[in-house]
Design a protein around this motif. Structure first.
Motif, PDB file in Angstrom:
ATOM      1  N   ALA A   1      27.166  27.816  59.130  1.00  0.00           N
ATOM      2  CA  ALA A   1      26.233  26.611  59.041  1.00  0.00           C
ATOM      3  C   ALA A   1      24.910  27.172  59.390  1.00  0.00           C
ATOM      4  N   LEU A   2      24.581  27.893  60.257  1.00  0.00           N
ATOM      5  CA  LEU A   2      23.437  28.165  60.820  1.00  0.00           C
ATOM      6  C   LEU A   2      22.596  29.167  59.693  1.00  0.00           C
ATOM      7  N   ALA A   3      23.520  29.856  59.197  1.00  0.00           N
ATOM      8  CA  ALA A   3      23.020  30.911  58.007  1.00  0.00           C
ATOM      9  C   ALA A   3      22.504  30.126  56.897  1.00  0.00           C
ATOM     10  N   LEU A   4      23.318  29.042  56.522  1.00  0.00           N
ATOM     11  CA  LEU A   4      23.152  28.084  55.175  1.00  0.00           C
ATOM     12  C   LEU A   4      21.897  27.520  55.542  1.00  0.00           C
ATOM     13  N   ASP A   5      21.709  26.874  56.782  1.00  0.00           N
ATOM     14  CA  ASP A   5      20.463  26.136  57.169  1.00  0.00           C
ATOM     15  C   ASP A   5      19.213  27.117  57.210  1.00  0.00           C
ATOM     16  N   GLY A   6      19.350  28.459  57.384  1.00  0.00           N
ATOM     17  CA  GLY A   6      18.293  29.292  57.387  1.00  0.00           C
ATOM     18  C   GLY A   6      17.907  29.445  55.931  1.00  0.00           C
ATOM     19  N   ILE A   7      18.932  29.618  55.035  1.00  0.00           N
ATOM     20  CA  ILE A   7      18.525  29.861  53.471  1.00  0.00           C
ATOM     21  C   ILE A   7      18.123  28.488  53.017  1.00  0.00           C
ATOM     22  N   ASP A   8      18.356  27.220  53.399  1.00  0.00           N
ATOM     23  CA  ASP A   8      17.934  26.079  52.804  1.00  0.00           C
ATOM     24  C   ASP A   8      16.270  26.104  53.279  1.00  0.00           C
ATOM     25  N   ARG A   9      15.967  26.460  54.631  1.00  0.00           N
ATOM     26  CA  ARG A   9      14.502  26.361  54.903  1.00  0.00           C
ATOM     27  C   ARG A   9      13.958  27.317  54.410  1.00  0.00           C
ATOM     28  N   ARG A  10      14.386  28.601  53.997  1.00  0.00           N
ATOM     29  CA  ARG A  10      13.494  29.599  53.388  1.00  0.00           C
ATOM     30  C   ARG A  10      13.321  29.227  51.821  1.00  0.00           C
ATOM     31  N   LEU A  11      14.606  28.768  51.009  1.00  0.00           N
ATOM     32  CA  LEU A  11      14.397  28.409  49.613  1.00  0.00           C
ATOM     33  C   LEU A  11      13.781  26.908  49.352  1.00  0.00           C
ATOM     34  N   LEU A  12      14.447  26.055  50.112  1.00  0.00           N
ATOM     35  CA  LEU A  12      14.198  24.564  49.669  1.00  0.00           C
ATOM     36  C   LEU A  12      13.210  23.860  50.385  1.00  0.00           C
TER      37      LEU A  12
ATOM     38  N   PHE B   1      25.934  23.674  40.688  1.00  0.00           N
ATOM     39  CA  PHE B   1      25.194  24.765  41.785  1.00  0.00           C
ATOM     40  C   PHE B   1      26.253  26.047  41.730  1.00  0.00           C
ATOM     41  N   ARG B   2      25.588  27.239  41.631  1.00  0.00           N
ATOM     42  CA  ARG B   2      26.473  28.311  41.521  1.00  0.00           C
ATOM     43  C   ARG B   2      26.459  28.940  43.037  1.00  0.00           C
ATOM     44  N   ALA B   3      27.628  28.033  43.551  1.00  0.00           N
ATOM     45  CA  ALA B   3      27.841  28.678  44.826  1.00  0.00           C
ATOM     46  C   ALA B   3      28.272  30.101  44.990  1.00  0.00           C
ATOM     47  N   GLU B   4      28.796  30.630  44.007  1.00  0.00           N
ATOM     48  CA  GLU B   4      29.259  31.919  44.121  1.00  0.00           C
ATOM     49  C   GLU B   4      28.201  33.162  43.887  1.00  0.00           C
ATOM     50  N   ALA B   5      26.830  32.635  43.571  1.00  0.00           N
ATOM     51  CA  ALA B   5      25.820  33.446  43.188  1.00  0.00           C
ATOM     52  C   ALA B   5      25.564  34.385  44.489  1.00  0.00           C
ATOM     53  N   GLY B   6      25.809  33.831  45.899  1.00  0.00           N
ATOM     54  CA  GLY B   6      25.628  34.776  47.005  1.00  0.00           C
ATOM     55  C   GLY B   6      26.431  34.342  48.074  1.00  0.00           C
ATOM     56  N   HIS B   7      26.450  35.007  49.164  1.00  0.00           N
ATOM     57  CA  HIS B   7      27.135  34.669  50.421  1.00  0.00           C
ATOM     58  C   HIS B   7      26.537  34.702  51.668  1.00  0.00           C
ATOM     59  N   VAL B   8      27.106  34.041  52.625  1.00  0.00           N
ATOM     60  CA  VAL B   8      26.610  34.016  53.815  1.00  0.00           C
ATOM     61  C   VAL B   8      27.822  34.478  55.189  1.00  0.00           C
TER      62      VAL B   8
ATOM     63  N   VAL C   1      33.718  35.394  59.495  1.00  0.00           N
ATOM     64  CA  VAL C   1      33.986  34.477  58.563  1.00  0.00           C
ATOM     65  C   VAL C   1      32.869  34.718  57.399  1.00  0.00           C
ATOM     66  N   VAL C   2      33.194  34.838  56.279  1.00  0.00           N
ATOM     67  CA  VAL C   2      32.389  34.880  54.945  1.00  0.00           C
ATOM     68  C   VAL C   2      32.602  33.692  54.136  1.00  0.00           C
ATOM     69  N   ALA C   3      31.477  33.113  53.502  1.00  0.00           N
ATOM     70  CA  ALA C   3      31.423  31.878  52.707  1.00  0.00           C
ATOM     71  C   ALA C   3      30.592  32.143  51.533  1.00  0.00           C
ATOM     72  N   ASP C   4      30.702  31.236  50.624  1.00  0.00           N
ATOM     73  CA  ASP C   4      29.997  31.117  49.497  1.00  0.00           C
ATOM     74  C   ASP C   4      28.806  30.216  50.176  1.00  0.00           C
ATOM     75  N   LEU C   5      27.726  29.838  48.857  1.00  0.00           N
ATOM     76  CA  LEU C   5      26.377  29.352  49.331  1.00  0.00           C
ATOM     77  C   LEU C   5      26.863  27.873  49.553  1.00  0.00           C
ATOM     78  N   SER C   6      28.144  27.277  49.311  1.00  0.00           N
ATOM     79  CA  SER C   6      28.464  25.856  49.478  1.00  0.00           C
ATOM     80  C   SER C   6      29.266  25.870  50.841  1.00  0.00           C
ATOM     81  N   GLY C   7      29.305  27.123  51.556  1.00  0.00           N
ATOM     82  CA  GLY C   7      30.062  27.241  52.577  1.00  0.00           C
ATOM     83  C   GLY C   7      31.607  27.240  52.703  1.00  0.00           C
ATOM     84  N   HIS C   8      32.464  27.251  51.405  1.00  0.00           N
ATOM     85  CA  HIS C   8      33.380  27.470  51.180  1.00  0.00           C
ATOM     86  C   HIS C   8      33.956  28.971  51.637  1.00  0.00           C
ATOM     87  N   VAL C   9      34.997  28.909  52.738  1.00  0.00           N
ATOM     88  CA  VAL C   9      35.413  30.237  53.257  1.00  0.00           C
ATOM     89  C   VAL C   9      36.162  30.928  52.438  1.00  0.00           C
TER      90      VAL C   9
END
Length: 387
Positions: free
Chosen positions: A361-372, A78-85, A98-106
């Protein structure tokens, strides 16, 4: 019977895309055979979906480790570096970003001190500047999603409904402010203690624990609960808020540390509690007494939640978790007097950054709800960093 129509086929392709993407994200670097097994889809379908997702920037094909003779199997990532939260924690005494990639890596963190007397507009500007600095240090453009944590009660729309720690904060629509100020695709807001619990459950001291209570110990206090693996906000976002219960001495507990006689009078108020812990660690009797009184007051509040929820774990979070060596053992002793059963007590592994990481984590959950979770549309191309 007639075959599926064009609309049905398009929706089936969208479902297959989300299934394959979810499998790859969760597995790390799976091979095609592993994706087929985990997804339940046929190999031909999986191959087609992988090529489509790779062509649109979601996945990358990488060589797998060679385990024997013959051609090495292909692996996908998965291209976690393709976007940021991003995650923001806005409190009375400071702002953390805190800024992280799409896998939550800070990728970057920023901390700015504030005071409770700071005006609403100056606090918001400080938060915005901290976010901009963090994005710059991470080399990231505008985030796909921003998760904001704040002291006080927050409703489902992102509006602060009650806050006694920050003047002028009650009634502020934080979600609307950051949508206008930063224009990420998604802004989600919650109470800082709720987000701290979410972070500890996802990546901290409580990974894999189904039922837990988090006691946020710092210059401000708070509490939150994870039950059956899910954050419990309550009907009005106030689950775990004991600030109005005078009988638990929740807000006044820190005064035992601030008034510690072993702390010199010239130590600033914002640093007095940490200095009291340091003096107690050094063996000074009056400081140790102050810490014990602080823990005793906090234990009454913790026992209130523990007696209702009966969690497997109590996490001591917040800035004071750095002094867990002085807190956890006496806290267990106090709880043993107040509760019929005492949960395991652990110190946070995330410390003062836990609420900002909960925002991630909340931001990533929001992306998951919207995309997946939403199968109504085709996954977008990732040529631009937006949804």
């Amino acid at each position: 019977m007639p075959g599926p129509g064009g609309g049905d086929l398009a929706r089936l392709r969208q479902l297959n895309e989300r299934t394959v993407l979810r499998v790859v994200r969760e597995a790390g670097r799976p091979r095609v055979a592993e994706i087929v097994a985990a997804s339940g889809l046929g190999r031909t379908v999986v191959e087609e979906v992988l090529q489509s997702l790779a062509g649109r920037g979601w996945l990358v094909e990488e060589p797998a480790a060679v385990t024997g003779r013959g051609r090495p199997a292909r692996a996908w990532r998965f291209r976690a570096e393709a976007g940021h939260v991003a995650g923001l924690d806005i409190g009375a005494h400071g702002v953390r970003a805190v800024v992280a990639d799409l896998s939550g890596h800070v990728l970057a963190t920023v901390h700015e001190r504030t005071t409770p007397a700071l005006t609403r507009q100056k606090r918001l500007r400080t938060a915005g500047a901290a976010l901009d600095t963090c994005l710059s240090e991470a080399g990231a453009p505008a985030p796909w999603a921003l998760g904001v944590g704040t002291t006080g009660q927050v409703d489902a729309t992102g509006r602060v409904t009650h806050c006694n720690a920050i003047p002028g904060w009650t009634g502020l629509d934080l979600a609307a402010h950051f949508r206008a100020a930063t224009a990420p695709a998604l802004v989600v807001v919650d109470n800082d203690s709720q987000l701290a619990a979410l972070a500890e459950h996802r990546r901290g001291a409580a990974v894999g624990v189904g039922d837990l209570v988090l006691m946020q110990a710092g210059l401000r206090t708070g509490m939150a609960m994870i039950l059956d693996g899910r954050l419990r906000r309550g009907s009005h976002g106030a689950a775990g808020d004991l600030s109005l219960l005078r009988g638990v001495a929740w807000e006044a507990a820190i005064e035992h540390l601030h008034r510690c006689p072993d702390v010199p009078a010239d130590v600033p108020g914002v640093d007095r509690a940490e200095r009291a812990f340091a003096e107690a660690r050094a063996g000074r009797p009056r400081a140790r007494t102050a810490v014990r009184r602080y823990v005793r007051a906090m234990a009454v509040a913790a026992a209130t939640a523990v007696s209702v929820v009966d969690p497997a774990l109590l996490v001591v979070g917040g800035a004071f978790s750095r002094s867990a060596d002085l807190i956890c053992e006496p806290l267990a002793e106090e709880l043993s007097r107040l509760c019929s059963s005492v949960p395991e007590i652990r110190a946070s592994t995330l410390g003062a950054e836990c609420a900002a990481l909960g925002g991630v984590a909340l931001a990533l959950d929001g992306i998951d709800r919207r995309l997946l979770a939403d199968s109504r549309g085709r996954l977008p191309d990732l040529g631009v960093n937006s949804l």
